[in-house]
Design a protein around this motif. Structure first.
Motif, mmCIF file in Angstrom:
data_model
loop_
_atom_site.group_PDB
_atom_site.id
_atom_site.type_symbol
_atom_site.label_atom_id
_atom_site.label_comp_id
_atom_site.label_asym_id
_atom_site.label_seq_id
_atom_site.Cartn_x
_atom_site.Cartn_y
_atom_site.Cartn_z
ATOM 1 N N LEU A 105 11.545 19.794 -28.373
ATOM 2 C CA LEU A 105 12.050 20.951 -27.636
ATOM 3 C C LEU A 105 10.898 21.625 -26.896
ATOM 4 O O LEU A 105 9.748 21.549 -27.321
ATOM 5 C CB LEU A 105 12.705 21.951 -28.590
ATOM 6 C CG LEU A 105 13.921 21.449 -29.376
ATOM 7 C CD1 LEU A 105 14.410 22.527 -30.346
ATOM 8 C CD2 LEU A 105 15.040 21.031 -28.440
ATOM 9 N N GLU A 108 9.872 27.265 -24.621
ATOM 10 C CA GLU A 108 10.882 28.285 -24.305
ATOM 11 C C GLU A 108 12.153 28.104 -25.130
ATOM 12 O O GLU A 108 12.761 29.080 -25.567
ATOM 13 C CB GLU A 108 11.194 28.292 -22.810
ATOM 14 C CG GLU A 108 10.090 28.890 -21.965
ATOM 15 C CD GLU A 108 9.682 30.298 -22.389
ATOM 16 O OE1 GLU A 108 10.560 31.162 -22.573
ATOM 17 O OE2 GLU A 108 8.468 30.526 -22.543
ATOM 18 N N GLU A 109 12.578 26.862 -25.319
ATOM 19 C CA GLU A 109 13.774 26.609 -26.140
ATOM 20 C C GLU A 109 13.546 27.069 -27.579
ATOM 21 O O GLU A 109 14.406 27.725 -28.175
ATOM 22 C CB GLU A 109 14.134 25.118 -26.122
ATOM 23 C CG GLU A 109 14.668 24.637 -24.798
ATOM 24 C CD GLU A 109 14.805 23.127 -24.732
ATOM 25 O OE1 GLU A 109 15.781 22.671 -24.096
ATOM 26 O OE2 GLU A 109 13.954 22.405 -25.298
ATOM 27 N N ASN A 112 13.380 30.956 -27.641
ATOM 28 C CA ASN A 112 14.711 31.575 -27.548
ATOM 29 C C ASN A 112 15.463 31.482 -28.872
ATOM 30 O O ASN A 112 16.090 32.446 -29.306
ATOM 31 C CB ASN A 112 15.531 30.938 -26.425
ATOM 32 C CG ASN A 112 15.018 31.313 -25.060
ATOM 33 O OD1 ASN A 112 14.378 32.342 -24.878
ATOM 34 N ND2 ASN A 112 15.278 30.468 -24.082
ATOM 35 N N GLU A 113 15.389 30.325 -29.514
ATOM 36 C CA GLU A 113 16.057 30.164 -30.804
ATOM 37 C C GLU A 113 15.405 31.064 -31.868
ATOM 38 O O GLU A 113 16.091 31.705 -32.656
ATOM 39 C CB GLU A 113 15.984 28.702 -31.257
ATOM 40 C CG GLU A 113 16.708 28.454 -32.559
ATOM 41 C CD GLU A 113 16.676 27.006 -32.992
ATOM 42 O OE1 GLU A 113 16.630 26.777 -34.209
ATOM 43 O OE2 GLU A 113 16.700 26.119 -32.124
#
Length: 121
Positions: A105, A108-109, A112-113
Motif C-alpha cells: 500500500l 497515503e493509503e 488514511n486508514e
C-alpha cells in the motif's frame, strides 16, 4: 532505529539516506548525523500527521533489512507512545503500518486508514 539490532546494513543505510533526502538533507550530511547520533537531541512532532510520518519512517526502517527484530518492534512502539499516541492503540498502529508496507500500500493509503482508525478510538 537502524542501530538497535547492532548494525546498519546497506538497505537500511539507503533507506535512511532517502528519508534524509526527502527532508532536504544531503547523503553526506545523513552519514555524518548517523556517526554522531549519540549527541543529537530529538524533537517530537506536535501534530498527528507529523507523528504518523515519523512512525511510518521508523517502521519502514525496521522492514528495510527484511528482518523484524523484536527489539526494533518494541522501539517503534515505545517511540510512538513517547510521541503522544495512546498506549492502547500504539501496537495496532505499528502493526497496521507494517502490514500496509508489506502489502504494497502507498504511504497515503496507510495514513488514511491509520487516521480513520485513530479517530474511532
Amino acid at each position: 532505529m537502524a542501530k538497535i539490532d547492532g548494525h546498519i546494513d546497506s538497505a537500511e543505510m539507503e533507506h535512511i539516506i532517502s528519508i534524509g533526502e526527502r527532508k532536504g538533507m544531503r547523503a553526506q550530511d545523513v552519514r555524518a548525523l548517523l556517526a554522531n547520533c549519540g549527541s543529537v537531541k530529538l524533537t517530537m512532532p506536535n501534530n498527528d500527521i507529523d507523528r504518523f510520518d515519523q512512525i511510518y519512517d521508523l517502521v519502514e526502517m525496521m522492514l528495510a533489512d527484511g528482518i523484524v527484530d523484536d527489539s526494533e518492534m518494541e522501539f517503534c512502539i515505545d517511540i510512538a507512545t513517547k510521541m503522544g499516541f495512546r498506549k492502547a492503540v500504539v501496537g495496532v498502529l505499528v502493526k497496521k503500518i507494517t502490514t500496509g508496507v508489506k502489502d504494497g500500500l502507498t504511504r497515503e493509503e496507510i495514513k488514511n486508514e491509520a487516521i480513520h482508525f485513530l479517530e474511532l478510538q
